[in-house]
Enzyme design. Structure first.
Site, PDB file in Angstrom:
ATOM      1  N   MET A  83       4.492   3.412  -4.870  1.00 37.09           N
ATOM      2  CA  MET A  83       3.865   2.455  -5.462  1.00 37.09           C
ATOM      3  C   MET A  83       2.064   2.490  -5.341  1.00 37.09           C
ATOM      4  O   MET A  83       1.617   1.380  -5.515  1.00 37.09           O
ATOM      5  CB  MET A  83       4.589   1.102  -5.161  1.00 37.09           C
ATOM      6  CG  MET A  83       6.132   1.094  -5.703  1.00 37.09           C
ATOM      7  SD  MET A  83       6.153   1.765  -7.347  1.00 37.09           S
ATOM      8  CE  MET A  83       5.630   0.291  -8.327  1.00 37.09           C
ATOM      9  N   GLY A 100      14.678   4.666  -3.983  1.00 33.04           N
ATOM     10  CA  GLY A 100      14.835   6.113  -3.766  1.00 33.04           C
ATOM     11  C   GLY A 100      15.953   6.832  -4.887  1.00 33.04           C
ATOM     12  O   GLY A 100      16.517   7.748  -4.613  1.00 33.04           O
ATOM     13  N   HIS A 154       7.598   8.378 -15.282  1.00 35.77           N
ATOM     14  CA  HIS A 154       7.183   7.016 -15.795  1.00 35.77           C
ATOM     15  C   HIS A 154       8.186   6.650 -16.688  1.00 35.77           C
ATOM     16  O   HIS A 154       8.751   7.339 -17.370  1.00 35.77           O
ATOM     17  CB  HIS A 154       5.871   7.247 -16.362  1.00 35.77           C
ATOM     18  CG  HIS A 154       5.080   5.833 -16.702  1.00 35.77           C
ATOM     19  ND1 HIS A 154       4.809   4.786 -15.963  1.00 35.77           N
ATOM     20  CD2 HIS A 154       5.228   5.150 -18.019  1.00 35.77           C
ATOM     21  CE1 HIS A 154       4.409   3.815 -16.673  1.00 35.77           C
ATOM     22  NE2 HIS A 154       4.651   3.978 -18.036  1.00 35.77           N
ATOM     23  N   LEU A 166      -3.450   6.739  -5.599  1.00 36.38           N
ATOM     24  CA  LEU A 166      -4.081   7.525  -4.320  1.00 36.38           C
ATOM     25  C   LEU A 166      -5.376   7.762  -5.279  1.00 36.38           C
ATOM     26  O   LEU A 166      -5.453   8.067  -6.299  1.00 36.38           O
ATOM     27  CB  LEU A 166      -3.396   8.664  -3.815  1.00 36.38           C
ATOM     28  CG  LEU A 166      -1.963   8.736  -3.285  1.00 36.38           C
ATOM     29  CD1 LEU A 166      -1.317   9.996  -3.129  1.00 36.38           C
ATOM     30  CD2 LEU A 166      -2.208   7.833  -2.109  1.00 36.38           C
ATOM     31  N   ASN A 206       4.922  13.069 -11.734  1.00 43.49           N
ATOM     32  CA  ASN A 206       5.436  11.727 -11.639  1.00 43.49           C
ATOM     33  C   ASN A 206       6.299  11.134 -12.532  1.00 43.49           C
ATOM     34  O   ASN A 206       6.078  11.981 -13.802  1.00 43.49           O
ATOM     35  CB  ASN A 206       4.149  10.770 -11.855  1.00 43.49           C
ATOM     36  CG  ASN A 206       4.448   9.322 -11.699  1.00 43.49           C
ATOM     37  OD1 ASN A 206       5.469   8.833 -10.981  1.00 43.49           O
ATOM     38  ND2 ASN A 206       3.985   8.493 -12.782  1.00 43.49           N
TER      39      ASN A 206
END
Length: 208
Positions: A91, A12, A110, A94, A108
């Site tokens: 991780m 986190g 990356h 979906l 997100n």
């Protein structure tokens, strides 16, 4: 005030960057209302609890397939009345039913400059291993909206990070986090909460 729900699977550190940004006032028009983890006992949950943020754990292996798991995640997001969903080291890929229900409301971060070193299988240290193998001189991080294509959504922000000759994947991973991820993810969330992001023809435009 927008409700931000953060999806996590590990330590986190990006969640902590968001919590710090909220405390410092960088994120003014949103608040983290819930942290959902795909695993039990991860430190991200402790970070949330230490800051008085509600947590939920929805374990992937308890569901028969990705569709069932995705439906459980979507149900939770709707229950939490999420205005923005942030992947912060989440991780699990979906099913598309989630992004279809929340278009341009999921983002997100990356650890590379998309479209380099991205897509299915490119996560964690592998991203940095491949960057070093290719001998790139610049890498960095990208914040993008989540779509049905893995790492293929409209790009919101990017920040470049120099690669050093003696870098290991672990050293490079840390530098990318410190110099890029922890900076641009809170910035992107703040822009979203301030209603300054507009998506047109798969491109993100930042309003003044």
């Amino acid at each position: 005030m927008k409700n931000i729900v953060v999806l996590v699977s590990g330590g986190g550190t990006n969640l902590q960057a968001l919590i710090d940004a909220q405390k410092s006032g960088l994120i003014q028009n949103g608040r983290i209302t819930c942290v959902i983890s795909s695993k039990e006992g991860v430190y991200a949950l402790e970070r949330a609890k230490n800051n008085g943020i509600k947590t939920r754990t929805i374990v992937r292996k308890e569901y028969a397939d990705v569709v069932a798991y995705s439906q459980a995640i979507l149900d939770a997001l709707l229950e939490e009345q999420a205005d923005l969903v942030v992947y912060a080291g989440f991780m699990t890929i979906l099913d598309e039913l989630v992004v279809r229900a929340l278009p341009n409301k999921m983002m997100n971060v990356h650890p590379a400059l998309i479209p380099s070193f991205c897509g299915k299988g490119y996560y964690g240290l592998r991203v940095h291993e491949e960057a070093l193998k290719k001998g790139v001189k610049l890498t960095g991080a990208t914040v993008h909206f989540v779509t049905e294509v893995c790492d293929g959504g409209p790009i919101i922000l990017q920040k470049a990070v120099a690669v050093q000759e003696d870098d290991t994947p672990e050293i490079l991973q840390r530098r990318v986090m410190e110099q890029a991820e922890w900076q641009i993810l809170p910035q992107a969330v703040a822009l979203f909460c301030d209603d300054k992001l507009e998506v047109r023809n798969d491109r993100v435009y930042i309003k003044n």
